[in-house]
Write a protein that holds these residues in place. Structure first.
Motif, PDB file in Angstrom:
ATOM      1  N   LEU A   1      91.781 -98.618  16.794  1.00 10.12           N
ATOM      2  CA  LEU A   1      90.333 -98.434  16.750  1.00 10.12           C
ATOM      3  C   LEU A   1      89.768 -97.832  18.039  1.00 10.12           C
ATOM      4  CD1 LEU A   1      87.757 -98.709  15.135  1.00 10.12           C
ATOM      5  CD2 LEU A   1      87.581-101.087  15.903  1.00 10.12           C
ATOM      6  N   PRO A   2      90.179 -98.267  19.221  1.00  2.33           N
ATOM      7  CA  PRO A   2      89.602 -97.656  20.438  1.00  2.33           C
ATOM      8  C   PRO A   2      89.783 -96.146  20.490  1.00  2.33           C
ATOM      9  CG  PRO A   2      90.746 -99.682  21.000  1.00  2.33           C
ATOM     10  CD  PRO A   2      91.074 -99.392  19.563  1.00  2.33           C
ATOM     11  N   ASP A   3      90.948 -95.652  20.115  1.00  2.00           N
ATOM     12  CA  ASP A   3      91.183 -94.212  20.152  1.00  2.00           C
ATOM     13  C   ASP A   3      90.342 -93.492  19.105  1.00  2.00           C
ATOM     14  OD1 ASP A   3      92.574 -92.055  21.421  1.00  2.00           O
ATOM     15  OD2 ASP A   3      93.813 -91.842  19.623  1.00  2.00           O
ATOM     16  N   LEU A   4      90.185 -94.097  17.933  1.00  3.03           N
ATOM     17  CA  LEU A   4      89.356 -93.486  16.896  1.00  3.03           C
ATOM     18  C   LEU A   4      87.901 -93.396  17.335  1.00  3.03           C
ATOM     19  CD1 LEU A   4      90.774 -95.224  13.687  1.00  3.03           C
ATOM     20  CD2 LEU A   4      91.258 -92.904  14.494  1.00  3.03           C
ATOM     21  N   LEU A   5      87.422 -94.422  18.015  1.00  2.00           N
ATOM     22  CA  LEU A   5      86.029 -94.409  18.491  1.00  2.00           C
ATOM     23  C   LEU A   5      85.837 -93.342  19.564  1.00  2.00           C
ATOM     24  CD1 LEU A   5      85.263 -98.235  18.580  1.00  2.00           C
ATOM     25  CD2 LEU A   5      84.604 -96.566  16.838  1.00  2.00           C
ATOM     26  N   ARG A   6      86.855 -93.107  20.392  1.00  2.15           N
ATOM     27  CA  ARG A   6      86.767 -92.026  21.374  1.00  2.15           C
ATOM     28  C   ARG A   6      86.700 -90.668  20.673  1.00  2.15           C
ATOM     29  NH1 ARG A   6      90.221 -95.505  24.436  1.00  2.15           N
ATOM     30  NH2 ARG A   6      92.092 -94.602  23.477  1.00  2.15           N
ATOM     31  N   MET A   7      87.490 -90.512  19.610  1.00  2.18           N
ATOM     32  CA  MET A   7      87.435 -89.268  18.846  1.00  2.18           C
ATOM     33  C   MET A   7      86.051 -89.068  18.243  1.00  2.18           C
ATOM     34  SD  MET A   7      91.129 -89.388  16.858  1.00  2.18           S
ATOM     35  CE  MET A   7      90.743 -87.970  15.816  1.00  2.18           C
ATOM     36  N   ALA A   8      85.475 -90.141  17.699  1.00  5.77           N
ATOM     37  CA  ALA A   8      84.152 -90.046  17.079  1.00  5.77           C
ATOM     38  C   ALA A   8      83.078 -89.706  18.107  1.00  5.77           C
ATOM     39  CB  ALA A   8      83.821 -91.354  16.369  1.00  5.77           C
ATOM     40  N   ALA A   9      83.216 -90.236  19.329  1.00  6.59           N
ATOM     41  CA  ALA A   9      82.235 -89.941  20.373  1.00  6.59           C
ATOM     42  C   ALA A   9      82.270 -88.473  20.772  1.00  6.59           C
ATOM     43  CB  ALA A   9      82.491 -90.833  21.589  1.00  6.59           C
ATOM     44  N   ALA A  10      83.455 -87.868  20.697  1.00  8.20           N
ATOM     45  CA  ALA A  10      83.602 -86.469  21.091  1.00  8.20           C
ATOM     46  C   ALA A  10      83.316 -85.505  19.949  1.00  8.20           C
ATOM     47  CB  ALA A  10      85.012 -86.224  21.629  1.00  8.20           C
ATOM     48  N   PHE A  11      83.322 -85.995  18.715  1.00  6.42           N
ATOM     49  CA  PHE A  11      83.121 -85.152  17.540  1.00  6.42           C
ATOM     50  C   PHE A  11      82.045 -85.805  16.670  1.00  6.42           C
ATOM     51  CE2 PHE A  11      84.280 -83.557  13.256  1.00  6.42           C
ATOM     52  CZ  PHE A  11      84.307 -82.185  13.514  1.00  6.42           C
ATOM     53  N   PRO A  12      80.778 -85.426  16.844  1.00  6.42           N
ATOM     54  CA  PRO A  12      79.666 -86.118  16.178  1.00  6.42           C
ATOM     55  C   PRO A  12      79.733 -86.100  14.655  1.00  6.42           C
ATOM     56  CG  PRO A  12      78.879 -84.675  17.942  1.00  6.42           C
ATOM     57  CD  PRO A  12      80.329 -84.357  17.742  1.00  6.42           C
ATOM     58  N   TRP A  13      80.530 -85.193  14.074  1.00  4.21           N
ATOM     59  CA  TRP A  13      80.615 -85.114  12.613  1.00  4.21           C
ATOM     60  C   TRP A  13      81.574 -86.155  12.027  1.00  4.21           C
ATOM     61  CZ3 TRP A  13      80.352 -81.044  15.955  1.00  4.21           C
ATOM     62  CH2 TRP A  13      79.248 -80.203  15.825  1.00  4.21           C
ATOM     63  N   LEU A  14      82.260 -86.905  12.910  1.00  2.00           N
ATOM     64  CA  LEU A  14      83.199 -87.941  12.469  1.00  2.00           C
ATOM     65  C   LEU A  14      82.533 -89.311  12.551  1.00  2.00           C
ATOM     66  CD1 LEU A  14      86.015 -89.128  11.767  1.00  2.00           C
ATOM     67  CD2 LEU A  14      86.561 -89.016  14.219  1.00  2.00           C
ATOM     68  N   ARG A  15      82.560 -90.029  11.435  1.00  5.19           N
ATOM     69  CA  ARG A  15      82.061 -91.409  11.400  1.00  5.19           C
ATOM     70  C   ARG A  15      83.215 -92.334  11.073  1.00  5.19           C
ATOM     71  NH1 ARG A  15      77.725 -94.267   7.214  1.00  5.19           N
ATOM     72  NH2 ARG A  15      77.704 -96.313   8.254  1.00  5.19           N
ATOM     73  N   VAL A  16      83.532 -93.241  11.988  1.00  2.00           N
ATOM     74  CA  VAL A  16      84.617 -94.203  11.803  1.00  2.00           C
ATOM     75  C   VAL A  16      84.009 -95.540  11.392  1.00  2.00           C
ATOM     76  CG1 VAL A  16      86.504 -95.446  12.897  1.00  2.00           C
ATOM     77  CG2 VAL A  16      86.082 -93.048  13.492  1.00  2.00           C
ATOM     78  N   VAL A  17      84.465 -96.066  10.254  1.00  3.78           N
ATOM     79  CA  VAL A  17      83.956 -97.341   9.742  1.00  3.78           C
ATOM     80  C   VAL A  17      85.118 -98.331   9.655  1.00  3.78           C
ATOM     81  CG1 VAL A  17      82.749 -98.510   7.864  1.00  3.78           C
ATOM     82  CG2 VAL A  17      82.219 -96.105   8.380  1.00  3.78           C
ATOM     83  N   PRO A  18      85.239 -99.256  10.620  1.00  2.00           N
ATOM     84  CA  PRO A  18      86.292-100.279  10.522  1.00  2.00           C
ATOM     85  C   PRO A  18      85.930-101.316   9.459  1.00  2.00           C
ATOM     86  CG  PRO A  18      84.964-100.622  12.489  1.00  2.00           C
ATOM     87  CD  PRO A  18      84.470 -99.352  11.860  1.00  2.00           C
ATOM     88  N   VAL A  19      86.934-101.716   8.678  1.00  2.00           N
ATOM     89  CA  VAL A  19      86.735-102.655   7.572  1.00  2.00           C
ATOM     90  C   VAL A  19      87.782-103.758   7.682  1.00  2.00           C
ATOM     91  CG1 VAL A  19      86.629-102.941   5.079  1.00  2.00           C
ATOM     92  CG2 VAL A  19      85.909-100.761   6.117  1.00  2.00           C
ATOM     93  N   VAL A  20      87.345-105.016   7.614  1.00  2.00           N
ATOM     94  CA  VAL A  20      88.261-106.154   7.703  1.00  2.00           C
ATOM     95  C   VAL A  20      88.138-106.984   6.429  1.00  2.00           C
ATOM     96  CG1 VAL A  20      88.734-108.309   8.939  1.00  2.00           C
ATOM     97  CG2 VAL A  20      88.270-106.211  10.217  1.00  2.00           C
ATOM     98  N   SER A  21      89.267-107.347   5.854  1.00  2.00           N
ATOM     99  CA  SER A  21      89.243-108.042   4.560  1.00  2.00           C
ATOM    100  C   SER A  21      89.495-109.542   4.643  1.00  2.00           C
ATOM    101  CB  SER A  21      90.298-107.417   3.628  1.00  2.00           C
ATOM    102  OG  SER A  21      91.602-107.578   4.172  1.00  2.00           O
ATOM    103  N   GLY A  22      90.079-110.041   5.745  1.00  2.64           N
ATOM    104  CA  GLY A  22      90.475-111.450   5.765  1.00  2.64           C
ATOM    105  C   GLY A  22      90.106-112.209   7.014  1.00  2.64           C
ATOM    106  N   ASP A  23      89.013-111.825   7.673  1.00  2.00           N
ATOM    107  CA  ASP A  23      88.606-112.484   8.919  1.00  2.00           C
ATOM    108  C   ASP A  23      87.131-112.850   8.831  1.00  2.00           C
ATOM    109  OD1 ASP A  23      88.061-113.317  11.469  1.00  2.00           O
ATOM    110  OD2 ASP A  23      88.995-111.609  12.476  1.00  2.00           O
ATOM    111  N   PRO A  24      86.800-114.123   8.535  1.00  2.00           N
ATOM    112  CA  PRO A  24      85.399-114.524   8.379  1.00  2.00           C
ATOM    113  C   PRO A  24      84.558-114.312   9.630  1.00  2.00           C
ATOM    114  CG  PRO A  24      86.886-116.203   7.509  1.00  2.00           C
ATOM    115  CD  PRO A  24      87.739-115.224   8.244  1.00  2.00           C
TER     116      PRO A  24
END
Length: 377
Positions: free
Chosen positions: A290-313
């Motif tokens: 996730l940290p690397d993906l967020l850096r990519m998104a910060a440098a490329f405004p057309w990229l939206r990264v949405v982290p999704v968690v299925s088993g962590d309340p």
């Protein structure tokens, strides 16, 4: 006799329910008649049997699509070079295959069906042989690659950077087979997690699965300075550079790897589509990149990264299963969609996208065989 896809498909549908028995019979017949071939295969044949039947299924049901089938057969022919397969071996393989289909489709078997199978196999084998022979003049059967970086991002997930001894040609979204010194003749496939680089390095995202021979060797018993072997790149989940559509990527776990490669390629291409990347895991700790993906998104405004968690309340972001989460957004009907991850997730995601009106022609996925433990006798 000319190719008759209908007869091949009809007879194969009789064999499909007996896949396990049929593949066991095929290899038993092959090795009994050609014992010298046994040394080309791994000690445990479980994964090999699954791959054989998976490849055969794809070939049979693609007989009506010659262009796509020829591309796939070419990949198989080139890939089989790493096992030492030669042109003369295809006769033995064809004899064992024909004997297997004849045995398990005995109730409907006749001379016309046999002729159809001979024609189909001959055409497929010739396509694979041509591809292998053409490849032999320009590429090695495998590439030695040095481990230049090894990061354990989670207790069972490693990000490994390799530098092949010579350039390994591949397209974003493809995968390679890997063999470690710990398990000779045991090959497992892993997706490449980066677009081609000037320094020739490739990065793999590897999750160690219980009893997985190669994945465990890579995550826990491999370090900087070690050498692995790589097979040629394969796979059809590659970006469509001619498309003007926006992009949706749905990544489950280490299924992120090929999708990250595709995103990197699109960014480097100069195109500016809107890219949504839904990146899912069971727990927040398993969002290993996730940290690397967020850096990519910060440098490329057309990229939206949405982290999704299925088993962590305790997770405060988007939660739930990826197939269901895709339906919380606006329509994806005008997008090119790339999906990779656990087979169940991929299948359900594709089903829901289709039900929401996304044409199947715009949905791209690949079947990458996971590392599994051999069956116990």
């Amino acid at each position: 006799m000319s190719l008759n896809p209908r007869l091949v498909k009809e007879s194969f549908s009789v064999v499909e329910p007996h896949a396990d028995r049929a593949t066991a019979y095929f290899y038993g017949r092959l090795f009994a008649e050609n014992p010298q071939l046994r040394a080309m295969f791994p000690p445990a044949m479980d994964v090999q049997r699954d791959r054989l039947f998976g490849a055969l299924t794809r070939i049979v049901w693609s007989l009506d699509s010659p262009d796509g089938l020829d591309s796939y057969l070419g990949q198989l022919g080139r890939d089989h070079r790493k096992y030492g397969v030669l042109a003369e071996h295809y006769t033995a393989i064809g004899n064992a295959l024909l004997a297997t289909i004849r045995r398990f489709a005995a109730d409907i078997w006749d001379h016309e069906i046999e002729a159809a199978w001979v024609s189909a196999y001959t055409a497929a084998a010739n396509s694979m042989i041509r591809a292998a022979e053409a490849d032999a003049g320009v590429s090695p059967p495998w590439w030695p690659a040095d481990v230049v970086d090894h990061e354990l991002r989670h207790r069972d997930i490693a990000v490994i950077t390799l530098r092949p001894a010579q350039r390994l040609p591949y397209l974003p979204g493809q995968y390679v087979s890997v063999q470690t010194s710990r398990w000779p003749r045991v090959w497992r496939t892993f997706s490449i997690a980066n677009a081609p680089r000037p320094d020739n390095t490739i990065r793999l995202h590897v999750r160690s699965v219980p009893g997985g021979w190669v994945s465990t060797a890579l995550t826990r018993h491999t370090g900087v300075g070690d050498t692995v072997l790589l097979g040629p790149a394969m796979g059809t989940m590659t970006p469509d550079d001619e498309s003007g559509r926006d992009i949706l990527c749905v990544a489950g776990g280490t299924g992120l790897a090929p999708l990250k490669s595709i995103v990197e390629h699109v960014i480097a291409s100069g195109r500016r589509p809107n890219i949504h990347l839904l990146y899912g895991a069971r727990t927040a700790a398993e969002l290993y990149d996730l940290p690397d993906l967020l850096r990519m998104a910060a440098a490329f405004p057309w990229l939206r990264v949405v982290p999704v968690v299925s088993g962590d309340p305790s997770w405060v972001g988007m939660s739930g299963g990826l197939p269901e989460v895709t339906q919380r957004f606006h329509s994806w009907t005008e997008h090119d969609v790339y999906v990779c991850g656990p087979p169940g997730m991929v299948g359900e995601t594709v089903r829901r996208l289709q039900s929401d009106g996304v044409p199947l022609s715009q949905i791209h996925r690949d079947v990458v065989h996971r590392d599994v433990a051999p069956a116990r006798s």
